[in-house]
Design a protein around this motif. Sequence first.
Motif, short mmCIF file in Angstrom:
data_model
loop_
_atom_site.label_atom_id
_atom_site.label_comp_id
_atom_site.label_asym_id
_atom_site.label_seq_id
_atom_site.Cartn_x
_atom_site.Cartn_y
_atom_site.Cartn_z
N TYR A 1 -10.88 -8.19 -2.75
CA TYR A 1 -10.59 -9.11 -2.65
C TYR A 1 -10.82 -10.13 -3.14
N GLU B 1 1.00 -1.34 0.17
CA GLU B 1 -0.41 -0.12 0.16
C GLU B 1 0.83 1.98 0.00
N TYR C 1 -9.86 -4.35 1.70
CA TYR C 1 -10.23 -3.81 0.11
C TYR C 1 -10.77 -4.71 -0.44
N PHE D 1 -1.73 -5.68 -4.92
CA PHE D 1 -2.03 -4.72 -4.52
C PHE D 1 -1.68 -3.23 -5.67
N SER E 1 -7.79 -2.80 -4.96
CA SER E 1 -7.64 -4.50 -5.08
C SER E 1 -6.92 -5.15 -4.77
#
Length: 575
Positions: free
Chosen positions: A502, A458, A500, A518, A472
Motif C-alpha cells: 500500500y 481487484e 497489498y 490497484f 500494489s
Amino acid sequence: METEILKRSATLRAGKKPMTLEGYAALYDEETVVGGQRERIERGAFEGRLEDDVRLLFNHDNNMPFARTTNGTLKLSVDERGLYYKANVIDTQAGRDLYAMVQRGDVTQSSFAFSISERSFDEGVMVIEKVGQLYDVSPVTYPAYEATSVVARKKVETKQPQQDMRKYTLEDLQALRKQQAQEHEQFVAKLEESNEEISDNDMVVARNMVDELAKLDKKIELKRQEAEASARLARVSNIGSSSEAREVKKVNNSFSLQRAILNVAEGRNLTGAELEWAQEYSREAAVAGISANGNIGIPGVALRAGAADNFQAGSGDGSGFVATNVGNAIEALRAPSLIQQVGTTVINGATGNLQFPRVSVKAGAATKGEVAASDASAMEMDTLTLTPQRVTNKTTYSKLLLVQGGPDVDAVIARDLIAGVNEHIDTTSFAHIISNTTATTTTDLTASNQAETVFALEQAVANAGGDLSNVSLVADTTTAHAFLRRASAVASITTLLGEYKYFATPHVNTTNTEIVMFGNFAQACIMAFFGGIDLLVDPYSSAGTGQINLHVNRFYDFDIRQAGAVATHEADTSD
C-alpha cells in the motif's frame, strides 16, 4: 576606545603581466624607530591574521584599493623572513601608474597597516608579539624600514619546451619537473658556494624557481588523477561482477557534491571521484544520444543500487531501494520515485528510442473438433516507444552552506535536488495511467463501501488477465487515503490494506478528485532512464546575495504496456 592603526614598511617588486606586485610588507627581527620608539616584529606575530580582509593600497590611501584578499586578487603568506604578499593589480589608469612606478624603481618599498594585540619591551625596544588586525599592505614612497630593498621580479629561465602544456603526458610533466628541480638545486648550490653576500635579486630568482616547481606539482597531480579516472572508468563501464560493483561503491563513497559544486563555482577543475563520474556521465550521454548540458555529472552506473538493477518490488531483489537516512550524496540521488517503488518495470542505461510490442486486443481461443478449422485469435498488437524526455528544476543554496557543510549537508542537498525530479516523474506517470486505464468505479468512497471499491478494482484486474500475485494499491492523500485507513480500522476488515503493498501519495490527486489505483504495475507500466543525473552550477545569477543556483537534469520516459493490469477508481468529490 578607538583602535590605533600603525604602519610599517618592507620590500616590494614588480612582476610580468598580468600586473603583479609582490614583496615583504613586514620583516622579522628588523629593528626600526617609529615616533622615537625603537621596535621590532616578533616571529609568529601574524598568526591568525592571514584570513583578514586586507587591501592593497598605495601610501595607505584607502580611496584607491588596487587588490583585496576577499576576492582573491591579493594573497598573503609568511615565511622565515616575514609577511609576504602577492597582488594582481587592477587594470585601471591608477593601477597601471602604480605598476609602472614600481617597475621603473621609483617606488621600491612597502608598508603595512595594523593594530597591536600583544606587545612587550626588551631593553627599550617594543616587541610586537601579536598583531590584532591587519588592514592593508601598501607600496610606499617613504617607508619606515629604510634598510629594505626591492628589485623587479625576474622571470625564471627554464628549458621548458614551447608547446601547449595541456598536451603533455604525465611522463612529460614528470621529466620537466625533474629538470627544473635539478636547475634549482644547482642554483642554490652555487649561491651557497659563493663568498659574496646573497642579493635580493638572487632571492627573487630562487623563490620564483620554487613557485614554478609548485605549479608543476599541481599539473602532475591533475594529470595523475585523470589517468587514474580513465583506468577506473574502463573497469566500471560494465557493472557485472562483484569487483566492479566494489569499484563503483568506492568512487561513490569518495564523491562530494559540495566539493564538485564549489570547484565549478570558483572556476577550478573537477578532480578525483567528481572527475571520474563527470567523464563517465559524458560517455553515457553520448551513447544514449542525449546532450550533457551541465558541468557535474553522476552516471547511471553510480545510481544503480543492487544486482537486480531495477526497483520492482516483486521481481527485483529489493536491493534497488535505499533507506530514508542516507550516508552520502550518491545514495540520496539514488532514491527512487514512488512510481518505481510500486513495481514499475525500469530499464536503466537506455539508449536512443526504445520500441516495445504492446497487446491492444488480447488473443481469443475456442474449442474445436480434431479436424475442424481454427478461428482467428483476433489479437491486435501495436508498439510503444520510449524517447528521452528531460525533467529539470532549479534549487538555490547559499555559498556559505556549501563551504561550511559536511557529509550530512551533502546528502540534504542531494535529496532536495532529486525530490523535485521524482515529484514530476510521479505526477506525470500516474496521470498517464489514469488517462490510459478505464475507471472501474466512480462512486464516492463512503464509510461503508471502501472494501467493495478495492475488491471491484481487484476483480477488474483479474478479468483483464492481470497477475494478482504482485499487486500494489495506491491512494491519494487528500481524500481516498483517509477512507481506506478508516476501513482498515474496522475489526471485520483489518486485513484490507495488509493484503497489498500500500502506498499513499499526493501526486495522484487533482482538485476535487478522489483516486485509488490497484494492479500489477510491473505488468502494466514500463519506464526508462537515459543516462544518470546532470547538474549545472550557476554561480552568477544570484551572486549578489551570496547564493549559487543548481539546475538538475534527468532524461526518462514512461508508458503503459498492458492497460488492463491496473484498474482505477476516480470520483468527483466537488459535490
